[in-house]
Enzyme design. Structure first.
Site, PDB file in Angstrom:
ATOM      1  CG  ASP A 149      -0.284   0.036   2.546  1.00 12.36           C
ATOM      2  OD1 ASP A 149       0.944   0.246   2.615  1.00 12.36           O
ATOM      3  OD2 ASP A 149      -0.997  -0.108   3.564  1.00 12.36           O
ATOM      4  CD  GLU A 165       7.314   3.045   0.983  1.00  8.50           C
ATOM      5  OE1 GLU A 165       7.492   3.192  -0.230  1.00  8.50           O
ATOM      6  OE2 GLU A 165       8.120   3.386   1.839  1.00  8.50           O
ATOM      7  CD  GLU A 220       7.318   9.700   7.953  1.00  4.65           C
ATOM      8  OE1 GLU A 220       7.610   9.183   9.066  1.00  4.65           O
ATOM      9  OE2 GLU A 220       7.675   9.211   6.865  1.00  4.65           O
TER      10      GLU A 220
HETATM   11  C1  BGC Z   1       5.733   6.364   3.645  1.00  2.00           C
HETATM   12  C2  BGC Z   1       5.440   6.524   2.176  1.00  2.00           C
HETATM   13  C3  BGC Z   1       6.291   7.623   1.587  1.00  2.00           C
HETATM   14  C4  BGC Z   1       7.763   7.438   1.940  1.00  2.00           C
HETATM   15  C5  BGC Z   1       8.615   8.630   1.522  1.00  2.00           C
HETATM   16  C6  BGC Z   1       7.215   6.136   3.823  1.00  2.00           C
HETATM   17  O1  BGC Z   1       7.467   5.973   5.168  1.00  2.00           O
HETATM   18  O2  BGC Z   1       5.022   5.262   4.178  1.00  2.00           O
HETATM   19  O3  BGC Z   1       4.097   6.841   1.997  1.00  2.00           O
HETATM   20  O4  BGC Z   1       6.124   7.647   0.208  1.00  2.00           O
HETATM   21  O5  BGC Z   1       7.902   7.265   3.317  1.00  2.00           O
HETATM   22  O6  BGC Z   1       8.135   9.809   2.099  1.00  2.00           O
END
Ligand code: BGC
Length: 358
Positions: free
Chosen positions: A158, A161, A314
């Site tokens: 998903d 990931e 994030e």
């Molecule tokens: C997230 C992804 C994202 C990636 C880079 C991962 O931890 O689950 O959704 O694309 O980080 O930001």
């Protein structure tokens, strides 16, 4: 500190001359470019009028895909012979900034980003009327549609990931959004019934008895990425009862009152914090529902999470869902990614929508 200005600066500093956007310049695992993150970053640049930056990103995607034709030939042959492809036969989820595949392991077979970039490119062309760009990229659009048409019903990781063995509803929404956007621009590139096939399959199999969309087929839980089903992919309208039920479950299970939005209840990544980009997404949905004061509260919460020099992480870790899992991730990869360009992008997108309303 002006968070709009620092967001723009962070994004521009994270775009290399090739056009790629780095996911995060300071987090070792994120020094790559994802189609998913990159498209939202490009859309943010489009929403503040920096179409040049978005254009450079989409041209970079085209070049990155052009480099994958050999891999795809192998994949088509195996699919034709009804063989199960190897993991390495699928397209990657992240590329190096030069548009290559890195040799490090990653959870690569994720389809959603391939729908996302198609949706974003179509949105860019709608905004700019840049038909030349569309014409230049048409071969790579066609290749992506063929890839999606062949694989959309396959289980794959998903957008977080995870769960390679599942079929994820927000992934299906992204694929629907991507192929239906292409169909509007170049109908000949998309099998006629493909968008509607994806949509009806999702609505037949991806709804819990209580009436809300589910995280993946067979699950009864929600995931905040289900917001995408309505905004922006329009698999369901924002006023649709099924989306209303989904939103209510997300609000109940994943929005911390007065705070931000979690990905899903079992999230253990860095202990499962509140994600800024999802908080912005909920604000975007509220704007579409005319729930403006609630959208403003969410944006204010995001602003309060910025570091003194205007960087957005994030996720924030003050109210973790599973605090016992925080240390293992910190030991493995260091502190939570900050800045994360996707967080800045979602802030810019929603902030500029809000400003257009005022
Ligand atoms: C997230 C992804 C994202 C990636 C880079 C991962 O931890 O689950 O959704 O694309 O980080 O930001």
């Amino acid at each position: 500190m002006n968070l709009i200005a620092s967001s723009l600066e962070t994004i521009l500093a994270g775009q290399v001359p090739s056009g790629a956007y780095v996911a995060s310049p300071t987090f070792s695992q994120y020094r790559y470019s994802w189609l998913r993150d990159g498209t939202w970053i490009a859309y943010a640049m489009d929403s503040v009028g920096r179409h040049d930056s978005a254009r450079a990103f989409y041209l970079w995607v085209g070049r990155a895909l052009a480099g994958q034709q050999g891999r795809l030939e192998r994949l088509w042959q195996k699919l034709q012979r009804h063989e199960t492809p190897d993991e390495a036969d699928y397209l990657p989820t992240r590329f190096t900034l030069d548009g290559e595949i890195s040799s490090d392991f990653w959870w690569d077979f994720q389809l959603d980003g391939y729908g996302t970039w198609l949706w974003g490119l179509a949105a860019h062309v709608d905004l700019t009327d840049d038909r030349d760009l569309w014409a230049t990229l048409e071969p790579w659009v066609a290749l992506t549609v063929r890839y999606i048409a062949a694989l959309w019903q396959s289980p794959n990781y998903d957008c977080w990931e995870e769960h390679r063995e599942r079929i994820h509803v927000s992934t299906l929404a992204a694929l629907y959004g991507g192929v239906s956007a292409v169909q509007r621009h170049s109908p000949a590139l998309v099998p006629d019934s493909l968008p509607e096939d994806i949509r009806s399959f999702t609505l037949e199999t991806g709804i819990a008895p209580e009436g809300h969309l589910v995280k993946y087929l067979g699950s009864s839980a929600v995931d905040a990425s289900l917001l995408w089903a309505a905004v922006p992919y329009r698999l369901v309208e924002v006023t649709d009862e099924r989306f209303g039920q989904t939103l209510a479950r997300i609000e109940r299970d994943l929005h911390r009152s007065g705070g931000g939005v979690y990905r899903y209840q079992d999230d253990v990544y860095y202990g499962g914090g509140e994600w800024l980009l999802l908080t912005a997404w909920l604000a975007w949905v509220y704007l579409e529902l005319d729930r403006v004061p609630e959208a403003c509260d969410l944006l204010a919460w995001i602003e309060a999470q910025a570091t003194p020099d205007g960087a957005l992480p994030e996720q924030v870790s003050d109210h973790l869902l599973h605090p016992e899992h925080y240390a293992e991730w910190q030991q493995r990869w260091g502190k939570v990614a900050c800045p994360l360009l996707w967080s800045h992008a979602m802030y810019l997108i929603v902030k500029s929508l809000l400003e257009k309303r005022i």
